[in-house]
Design an enzyme around this catalytic site. Sequence first.
Site, short mmCIF file in Angstrom:
data_model
loop_
_atom_site.label_atom_id
_atom_site.label_comp_id
_atom_site.label_asym_id
_atom_site.label_seq_id
_atom_site.Cartn_x
_atom_site.Cartn_y
_atom_site.Cartn_z
N HIS A 1 8.29 -17.47 10.74
CA HIS A 1 7.42 -18.16 11.70
C HIS A 1 6.38 -19.07 11.02
CE1 HIS A 1 4.40 -15.03 11.16
NE2 HIS A 1 4.98 -14.16 11.93
N HIS B 1 4.44 -0.67 14.83
CA HIS B 1 4.07 -2.06 15.08
C HIS B 1 5.21 -2.71 15.86
CE1 HIS B 1 2.63 -6.04 14.62
NE2 HIS B 1 3.12 -6.33 13.44
N ASP C 1 9.95 -8.32 14.10
CA ASP C 1 10.59 -8.06 12.80
C ASP C 1 10.71 -6.57 12.53
OD1 ASP C 1 7.78 -8.36 12.70
OD2 ASP C 1 7.79 -8.55 10.52
N HIS D 1 7.21 -4.28 4.63
CA HIS D 1 7.85 -5.41 3.94
C HIS D 1 7.71 -5.24 2.43
CE1 HIS D 1 8.29 -7.83 7.56
NE2 HIS D 1 7.03 -7.66 7.84
FE1 FEO Z 1 3.47 -8.07 11.98
FE2 FEO Z 1 5.95 -7.55 9.82
O1 FEO Z 1 5.22 -7.84 11.49
#
Ligand code: FEO
Length: 401
Positions: free
Chosen positions: A28, A82, A86, A226
């Site tokens: 994004h 969350h 993603d 991540h």
């Molecule tokens: Fe805020 Fe990795 O999503």
Amino acid sequence: MNSFYNAEKVSANVYWVGAVDWHVRDFHGYKTQRGTTYNAFLIIDEKITLVDTVKKGFTNEMLERISTVVPLEKIDYIVSNHAEPDHSGGLLEAIGKIKPEKVFASSFGAKTLAAYYGIEAEVVPNGSSIDLGKGKLTFVETRMLHWPDSMISFYDADGMLFSQDAFGMHLAGSKLWADEYQESIIDYEMRKYFCNIINAQSGKVLALLEELPKLNLDIKAILPDHGPLFRKDFGKVMQLYRECAEQKPQPKAVVVYATMWQATEMLARAFADGVRAQGMEVKVLDLAVADRSEVMTEVAAAGLVAFGAPTMNNNVFPLMMDALTYVRGLKPQNKTGFAFGSCGWSGEGAKQISEQLNLMKFEQPIPFIQSKYRPTDAEMKAAFDAGFNLAEQVGNKVKQP
Ligand code: FEO
């Protein structure tokens, strides 16, 4: 199910079952030159629990990894720390195949999952725990870090802190642990992630860093959603976040510019040379080739930031407004700024940049420079002097206790 993907053991009772996105280069608007991962974790306890899922398109990869450890239908709970897609894009499909007894989320998380997917999640209040058997999973809301629904969770049996986006980075790789990568890559990607995703909430990060030790969590690993995971040097990880969130001015400069016929570029180079002559490190970014996330990364690292662009159709050149809008949203603090530009006749560009720097509360001790058609020698000297003098001022500010 035959699997060509494996789960990787993280601790006695926890497996990594996420996905590696080697391909993604634009997240994004954030340029992810090194790809990313969507981390999901499986806790094998009396209540088998999946913590987070993956982006849509990677769900099968996650399910295959899970199935090498346990049949899907054996999973009892799914926790959504969350709800950004993603991490929740694979949730609906996972629920369909797993049929868990319960899906848990924060109060905002439950609302978000209902809005996105029509999923009914059970709300876990801030500070509450669920009993998994050998251990319990405790939930701590981290509201607005970086979405309203965000929370982290802690599995006490193994000391695993599922930190969701916090402490993460966009880095695809074949290694599980951050200490298996070059330190400079981890440092760069973590800082880049912080300033492009979390920077606007720096105050909340500092508050969380104060609160976390009070929870007396015996952390054995930090598992973000991540990039690689952390099994040591937690103090260093927290310190990096503290430094990023404090946003103290740094003895560095960045010059960001757009140009049509090189007039603004000439001023950018003169300013940069002035900074160099002062002995300060400077980076020059042309928006024709530098993207906004690179710009923000360099702005966050610099005490002195200069933005220059031409005027086009009575407005600042559009690429510059794109970069400034992006940077302004991320709320960088404690910057000394400088605006410059060039024009043929009407000349609104530099003034509009200066107004944007004002909105960001950047100090502008030297008024903007606006040249016509081609900078004069006097304007080139003024740009050089601005770089030289502002670098000196920032250097002095940095030295102050
Ligand atoms: Fe805020 Fe990795 O999503």
